[in-house]
Motif scaffolding. Sequence first.
Motif, short mmCIF file in Angstrom:
data_model
loop_
_atom_site.label_atom_id
_atom_site.label_comp_id
_atom_site.label_asym_id
_atom_site.label_seq_id
_atom_site.Cartn_x
_atom_site.Cartn_y
_atom_site.Cartn_z
N HIS A 7 14.62 -0.23 -6.94
CA HIS A 7 13.38 -0.95 -6.70
C HIS A 7 13.07 -1.94 -7.82
O HIS A 7 12.38 -2.93 -7.58
N CYS A 8 13.58 -1.70 -9.01
CA CYS A 8 13.27 -2.55 -10.17
C CYS A 8 14.41 -3.47 -10.57
O CYS A 8 14.42 -3.99 -11.69
N LEU A 9 15.36 -3.69 -9.70
CA LEU A 9 16.50 -4.54 -10.05
C LEU A 9 16.06 -5.97 -10.35
O LEU A 9 15.29 -6.55 -9.60
N PRO A 10 16.56 -6.54 -11.45
CA PRO A 10 16.32 -7.97 -11.68
C PRO A 10 17.15 -8.78 -10.68
O PRO A 10 18.10 -8.26 -10.07
N PRO A 11 16.81 -10.05 -10.48
CA PRO A 11 17.49 -10.86 -9.46
C PRO A 11 19.01 -10.84 -9.56
O PRO A 11 19.69 -10.63 -8.55
N ARG A 12 19.56 -11.03 -10.72
CA ARG A 12 21.02 -11.07 -10.87
C ARG A 12 21.66 -9.74 -10.45
O ARG A 12 22.69 -9.71 -9.78
N ALA A 13 21.04 -8.63 -10.81
CA ALA A 13 21.57 -7.32 -10.45
C ALA A 13 21.46 -7.05 -8.96
O ALA A 13 22.35 -6.46 -8.36
N ALA A 14 20.35 -7.48 -8.35
CA ALA A 14 20.18 -7.29 -6.91
C ALA A 14 21.24 -8.06 -6.14
O ALA A 14 21.82 -7.55 -5.18
N ILE A 15 21.49 -9.28 -6.56
CA ILE A 15 22.50 -10.10 -5.89
C ILE A 15 23.89 -9.49 -6.09
O ILE A 15 24.68 -9.39 -5.13
N ALA A 16 24.19 -9.06 -7.31
CA ALA A 16 25.50 -8.44 -7.57
C ALA A 16 25.67 -7.17 -6.74
O ALA A 16 26.74 -6.95 -6.16
N PHE A 17 24.63 -6.34 -6.67
CA PHE A 17 24.71 -5.13 -5.85
C PHE A 17 25.01 -5.49 -4.40
O PHE A 17 25.90 -4.92 -3.77
N ALA A 18 24.27 -6.45 -3.87
CA ALA A 18 24.45 -6.85 -2.47
C ALA A 18 25.85 -7.36 -2.21
O ALA A 18 26.49 -6.98 -1.23
N LEU A 19 26.34 -8.23 -3.07
CA LEU A 19 27.66 -8.83 -2.86
C LEU A 19 28.80 -7.84 -3.08
O LEU A 19 29.82 -7.89 -2.39
N ASP A 20 28.63 -6.94 -4.04
CA ASP A 20 29.70 -6.02 -4.40
C ASP A 20 29.76 -4.77 -3.52
O ASP A 20 30.83 -4.20 -3.35
N ARG A 21 28.63 -4.35 -2.99
CA ARG A 21 28.60 -3.05 -2.35
C ARG A 21 28.27 -3.05 -0.86
O ARG A 21 28.48 -2.05 -0.19
N LEU A 22 27.69 -4.14 -0.36
CA LEU A 22 27.25 -4.14 1.03
C LEU A 22 28.20 -4.96 1.90
O LEU A 22 28.95 -5.80 1.40
N GLN A 23 28.13 -4.69 3.19
CA GLN A 23 28.89 -5.49 4.14
C GLN A 23 28.27 -6.89 4.19
O GLN A 23 27.08 -7.06 3.96
N ASP A 24 29.08 -7.88 4.53
CA ASP A 24 28.59 -9.26 4.55
C ASP A 24 27.32 -9.41 5.38
O ASP A 24 26.38 -10.10 4.99
N TRP A 25 27.28 -8.76 6.53
CA TRP A 25 26.14 -8.90 7.42
C TRP A 25 24.89 -8.18 6.91
O TRP A 25 23.80 -8.40 7.43
N GLU A 26 25.01 -7.34 5.87
CA GLU A 26 23.87 -6.61 5.33
C GLU A 26 23.20 -7.33 4.15
O GLU A 26 22.05 -7.03 3.82
N VAL A 27 23.90 -8.26 3.53
CA VAL A 27 23.45 -8.88 2.29
C VAL A 27 22.08 -9.55 2.44
O VAL A 27 21.17 -9.30 1.65
N ALA A 28 21.94 -10.40 3.43
CA ALA A 28 20.68 -11.14 3.59
C ALA A 28 19.50 -10.19 3.83
O ALA A 28 18.42 -10.38 3.24
#
Length: 56
Positions: A7-28
């Motif tokens: 819940h407290c992720l800074p922007p860079r960490a949130a983006i990295a988490f999304a790109l590294d760990r989620l499926q492409d269709w889940e990122v947005a």
Amino acid sequence: MSHAEMHCLPPRAAIAFALDRLQDWEVAEFLREWREGKPLGPWLEALEQDQQMAAA
């Protein structure tokens, strides 16, 4: 990563988490919910379940 940390992720960490760990269709959707301050626990739970199923 705990629910509170998600819940407290800074922007860079949130983006990295999304790109590294989620499926492409889940990122947005993840980033939209993160930006809106919605609970991110379901994302962490789903990721943990996916990892458990992959390890089995």
